[in-house]
Design a protein around this motif. Structure first.
Motif, mmCIF file in Angstrom:
data_model
loop_
_atom_site.group_PDB
_atom_site.id
_atom_site.type_symbol
_atom_site.label_atom_id
_atom_site.label_comp_id
_atom_site.label_asym_id
_atom_site.label_seq_id
_atom_site.Cartn_x
_atom_site.Cartn_y
_atom_site.Cartn_z
ATOM 1 N N ARG A 274 51.977 35.723 44.961
ATOM 2 C CA ARG A 274 51.435 36.611 45.989
ATOM 3 C C ARG A 274 50.252 35.953 46.717
ATOM 4 O O ARG A 274 50.142 36.037 47.933
ATOM 5 C CB ARG A 274 51.033 37.959 45.363
ATOM 6 N N ARG B 64 42.993 40.972 44.831
ATOM 7 C CA ARG B 64 44.009 41.945 45.259
ATOM 8 C C ARG B 64 45.429 41.401 45.190
ATOM 9 O O ARG B 64 46.386 42.164 45.161
ATOM 10 C CB ARG B 64 43.682 42.493 46.650
ATOM 11 N N THR B 65 45.575 40.069 45.153
ATOM 12 C CA THR B 65 46.933 39.523 45.059
ATOM 13 C C THR B 65 47.342 39.181 43.631
ATOM 14 O O THR B 65 48.510 39.312 43.273
ATOM 15 C CB THR B 65 47.088 38.234 45.903
ATOM 16 N N GLU B 66 46.401 38.778 42.797
ATOM 17 C CA GLU B 66 46.764 38.311 41.460
ATOM 18 C C GLU B 66 46.064 39.063 40.333
ATOM 19 O O GLU B 66 46.297 38.784 39.157
ATOM 20 C CB GLU B 66 46.482 36.805 41.319
ATOM 21 N N MET C 243 50.136 40.898 33.940
ATOM 22 C CA MET C 243 48.919 40.223 33.484
ATOM 23 C C MET C 243 49.134 39.381 32.215
ATOM 24 O O MET C 243 48.217 38.668 31.795
ATOM 25 C CB MET C 243 47.817 41.250 33.230
ATOM 26 N N PRO D 273 42.919 39.631 30.057
ATOM 27 C CA PRO D 273 42.607 39.311 31.467
ATOM 28 C C PRO D 273 41.475 40.139 32.077
ATOM 29 O O PRO D 273 40.631 39.587 32.783
ATOM 30 C CB PRO D 273 43.943 39.570 32.177
ATOM 31 N N THR D 274 41.429 41.447 31.830
ATOM 32 C CA THR D 274 40.264 42.201 32.320
ATOM 33 C C THR D 274 39.335 42.552 31.154
ATOM 34 O O THR D 274 38.529 43.475 31.253
ATOM 35 C CB THR D 274 40.643 43.462 33.139
ATOM 36 N N ALA E 264 43.951 45.992 38.322
ATOM 37 C CA ALA E 264 44.300 44.567 38.272
ATOM 38 C C ALA E 264 45.798 44.376 38.070
ATOM 39 O O ALA E 264 46.430 43.545 38.739
ATOM 40 C CB ALA E 264 43.524 43.877 37.148
ATOM 41 N N ALA F 95 47.659 45.146 41.219
ATOM 42 C CA ALA F 95 47.445 44.080 42.206
ATOM 43 C C ALA F 95 48.374 42.908 41.929
ATOM 44 O O ALA F 95 49.078 42.425 42.818
ATOM 45 C CB ALA F 95 45.980 43.621 42.176
ATOM 46 N N ARG F 96 48.388 42.475 40.694
ATOM 47 C CA ARG F 96 49.216 41.320 40.324
ATOM 48 C C ARG F 96 50.700 41.602 40.542
ATOM 49 O O ARG F 96 51.465 40.721 40.926
ATOM 50 C CB ARG F 96 48.931 40.969 38.860
ATOM 51 N N GLY G 248 51.918 43.643 42.720
ATOM 52 C CA GLY G 248 52.217 44.007 44.094
ATOM 53 C C GLY G 248 52.511 45.488 44.268
ATOM 54 O O GLY G 248 53.152 45.884 45.237
ATOM 55 N N MET H 265 33.644 46.648 39.774
ATOM 56 C CA MET H 265 34.608 45.973 38.900
ATOM 57 C C MET H 265 36.042 46.412 39.159
ATOM 58 O O MET H 265 36.976 45.677 38.876
ATOM 59 C CB MET H 265 34.283 46.266 37.427
ATOM 60 N N ALA I 171 36.891 48.300 42.246
ATOM 61 C CA ALA I 171 37.125 48.275 43.694
ATOM 62 C C ALA I 171 37.543 46.897 44.177
ATOM 63 O O ALA I 171 38.270 46.779 45.178
ATOM 64 C CB ALA I 171 35.866 48.733 44.433
ATOM 65 N N VAL I 172 37.131 45.849 43.481
ATOM 66 C CA VAL I 172 37.432 44.498 43.935
ATOM 67 C C VAL I 172 38.934 44.242 44.040
ATOM 68 O O VAL I 172 39.382 43.424 44.841
ATOM 69 C CB VAL I 172 36.757 43.450 43.014
ATOM 70 N N TYR I 173 39.735 44.982 43.260
ATOM 71 C CA TYR I 173 41.192 44.775 43.299
ATOM 72 C C TYR I 173 41.845 45.507 44.471
ATOM 73 O O TYR I 173 43.063 45.476 44.627
ATOM 74 C CB TYR I 173 41.820 45.222 41.970
ATOM 75 N N GLU I 174 41.019 46.208 45.262
ATOM 76 C CA GLU I 174 41.496 46.916 46.453
ATOM 77 C C GLU I 174 42.571 47.949 46.142
ATOM 78 O O GLU I 174 43.545 48.114 46.870
ATOM 79 C CB GLU I 174 41.874 45.926 47.558
#
Lengths: 429, 429
Positions: free
Chosen positions: A104, A357-359, B92, B123-124, B161, B164-165, B167, B185, B187-190
């Motif tokens: 992505r 946002r992609t990964e 993830m 991962p998170t 997260a 996001a990964r 999609g 923490m 919000a960064v993943y949109e």
């Protein structure tokens, strides 16, 4: 803590290497004049004051032997300057982090075969766990009894944690102006944490002074730096193994001191010469922030002279204005057909958010530097969109929350009703 | 983001399981009345409204087959309710985190054979990556298109997260009072991050309402909870495999909803019945904070009735006053000869610092709860100091810096001279 008052006997830290077990490490060699000396706690050439590097005499190393090893960087212990018994001592066992296929992110950037080496999975969430682990192992063998460093962030975390786990005393020097959150992340390990009145440069000079005066203190990035730096080779080994014993055509590496980039290049070369990968060509590219771009500036100017800068960038973990390995970065990049570029802080923030946002990977600012430069180099035609490409993500976003503090937030604030949620998201009920 | 306005067709999320590939999952079974129904996106028994759980028909599973698998929780995919092709979808890849031999912590606490399962390496950086990964895989198979959750912390990070990964779009509901750092923490993943005016209880109720109304939203801990919860079994499998296919005599687990503890117990039981470990007895003990101790209170009173409490503790990730799995925790603990205890916030902070300074592991408050209760149970004689003991560390200290903000800091602030450093550390020059 109880810090000893005198150094180890001169037969330990000061002694030549005959009785040392540092695995395949055979000598120290000057990168400037080539002078060789026995393994010891030395970092500057006695002939020319050039930087010393570990030289090896490797035995037979096979893929199978590595694959049978532990799920940490110690699977490569036969390629690192550490004792053969390294795993027997309590340590953080860092490394062997995920290599993530990043389709992505690739689609957004324009790469068709992209991977991210995600070193946020290390115990203290940066690649510094690798270099500190190797420094600690070598320091033990060299007779040191205290682990130390000057740092403002990742290295402080990694050093304090590794010393705690090993049962060593540690001394971490930070500028007294360091933000409270970063102080807590290191202080929790109950290191001797000294806030020094002065700039980071002052702290660094103090560390060098203390490295000479306190004979049993191993400053990981000063007096045991030749060993410490080799820890970054493990990134190169892992990438190749995780790709199925293949060196990627393109690797993009953030440049602070420049050491990491040169060691990944060194690792690739060793894998080829040991026959562990099929003969390969590779391109290594460097990534800097515009606010601290001494190496990319030298690259653009076509010179070998890296002129110091005064850093001013949100990418603080890369903010080394006078990078020790700058000239060696230029060598490796030019030899392999890569480039070194730099990006603005806004591009760094955008790239951090893009990666997240992609990964689903929340990198620190340095990760944003890598991603943004990869985009820039692709657009400039100096990276090939079809070639296998690996981006190095070397630290965690949780440590640099301030960098994107003003950039992200809630989509909306709503009352606790489902109708309000739908309205905020533009969904008809 | 683009959220679809209508749900999936009723032949997907609402359909019975005949065409679903959820691996060894065979049915949903009510934990209260035993009623069985086909695999679907259901979480409450249609007969008695009791909680539903995944029931399995396992095929042949061998140690060798697992050991050949990926270095993530998918090595146990034949024991989890996920499609056989689960790894083919971007996710993830959490799990297979370090099991750390903790001799220094053991010496301080009085355990002679102690391990820490360090799930900060996910991962998170919390165990929530495990449960979300299983929820996402099941949700995809069940026909959902949006991942959602109510959360104040780790679950929000993990959900945003993972979506996001993959999609996927995601919707995360948080109380509008949540601290700025925790908002960043996630919000960064949109994700679609909605700050809801109200308490966490209000947010939870809203999530349940939305789970009924938005048919293609998989609220990981609501409408796909039976699948989600099974992800915690991977902790039990990993611990046993990493000990050499052996179940530890004693396992201490923090209790929030109580799900994790019951699933680790379930995993141990499956390993025995599948012949993957040698016949074993095990004791599982629960750890709570005094400020949110409904299960330990019920345990101490010898009752099966878990009375709700209003939480007031720094261990916010455990602050569930009305734990859904409370009665099942009491069952498992009593059946295996364990206990459930609680500790004060001061004990939690001290234990966080103890873990950091002995093992170099910086845990969130929940980790302090586990360590402090292990000490308490040992002192009470309800844990055996000689038995193999594993403590669950399920989240990262970087996410709860505020908890120890006032507790740790620099040893001293000094001028930039080596004499000042020595004086501050009590070293004679």
């Amino acid at each position: 803590m109880t810090l000893t008052e005198s150094g180890p006997s001169s037969t330990t830290s000061g002694s030549a290497g005959s009785s040392l077990d540092l695995g395949p490490a055979a000598a120290l060699a000057c990168r400037a004049c080539g002078h060789r000396l026995a393994l010891a706690a030395e970092f500057a050439c006695p002939q020319c004051f050039g930087p010393l590097e570990v030289a090896y005499e490797f035995g037979r190393v096979t893929r199978e032997q590595i694959e049978r090893g532990p799920k940490s960087l110690w699977r490569y212990k036969d390629l690192l300057p550490v004792p053969s018994t390294v795993e027997a001592h309590p340590n953080m066992d860092p490394g062997f982090t995920r290599l993530v296929k990043a389709d992505r992110l690739g689609a957004e950037l324009g790469f068709r075969n992209l991977w991210v080496k995600d070193d946020t999975g290390n115990p203290t969430h940066s690649f510094k766990d690798r270099v500190v682990a190797v420094a600690l192992a070598a320091a033990r063998e060299l007779g040191f009894r205290v682990l130390a460093c000057p740092s403002t962030g990742n290295l402080a975390n990694a050093t304090a944690a590794a010393a705690a786990r090993a049962g060593w005393d540690s001394v971490v020097l930070i500028p007294s102006s360091l933000e409270r959150a970063k102080v807590i992340m290191t202080a929790v390990y109950e290191t001797s944490l000294l806030a020094v009145d002065g700039t980071y440069d002052d702290v660094n000079r103090l560390a060098t002074e203390l490295a000479f005066e306190q004979e049993d203190w191993a400053f990981v990035n000063v007096n045991v730096r030749p060993y410490y730096a080799e820890g970054s080779k493990s990134l190169g080994y892992e990438i190749a193994e995780q790709l199925g014993w293949r060196i990627p055509a393109q690797t993009v590496v953030p440049v602070a001191s420049g050491s990491q980039l040169t060691k990944i290049d060194k690792a690739y070369g060793e894998l080829v010469s040991l026959g562990l990968v099929d003969g390969a060509e590779w391109r290594i590219s460097g990534a800097q922030a515009a606010g601290c771009s001494p190496v990319s500036t030298a690259f653009a100017e076509g010179t070998d002279v890296v002129r110091p800068q005064k850093p001013d960038t949100i990418a603080r973990s890369l903010a080394i204005g006078n990078p020790a390995d700058g000239p060696y970065v230029l060598d490796a990049v030019r030899r392999t057909g890569g480039t070194v570029t730099d990006v603005t802080d806004d591009e760094v923030r955008d790239a951090m958010r893009l990666l997240a946002r992609t990964e689903g990977i929340f990198a620190e600012t340095a990760g944003g530097v890598t991603v943004a430069n990869a985009r820039k180099q692709l657009e400039a035609g100096t990276l090939d969109p079809d070639a296998d490409t690996v981006l190095l993500i070397t630290g965690d976003g949780l440590k640099t929350l301030d960098a994107i503090e003003g950039q992200v937030g809630p989509t909306a604030t709503v009352p606790a009703t489902s109708a309000a949620v739908r309205e905020a998201l533009g969904i008809s009920s």
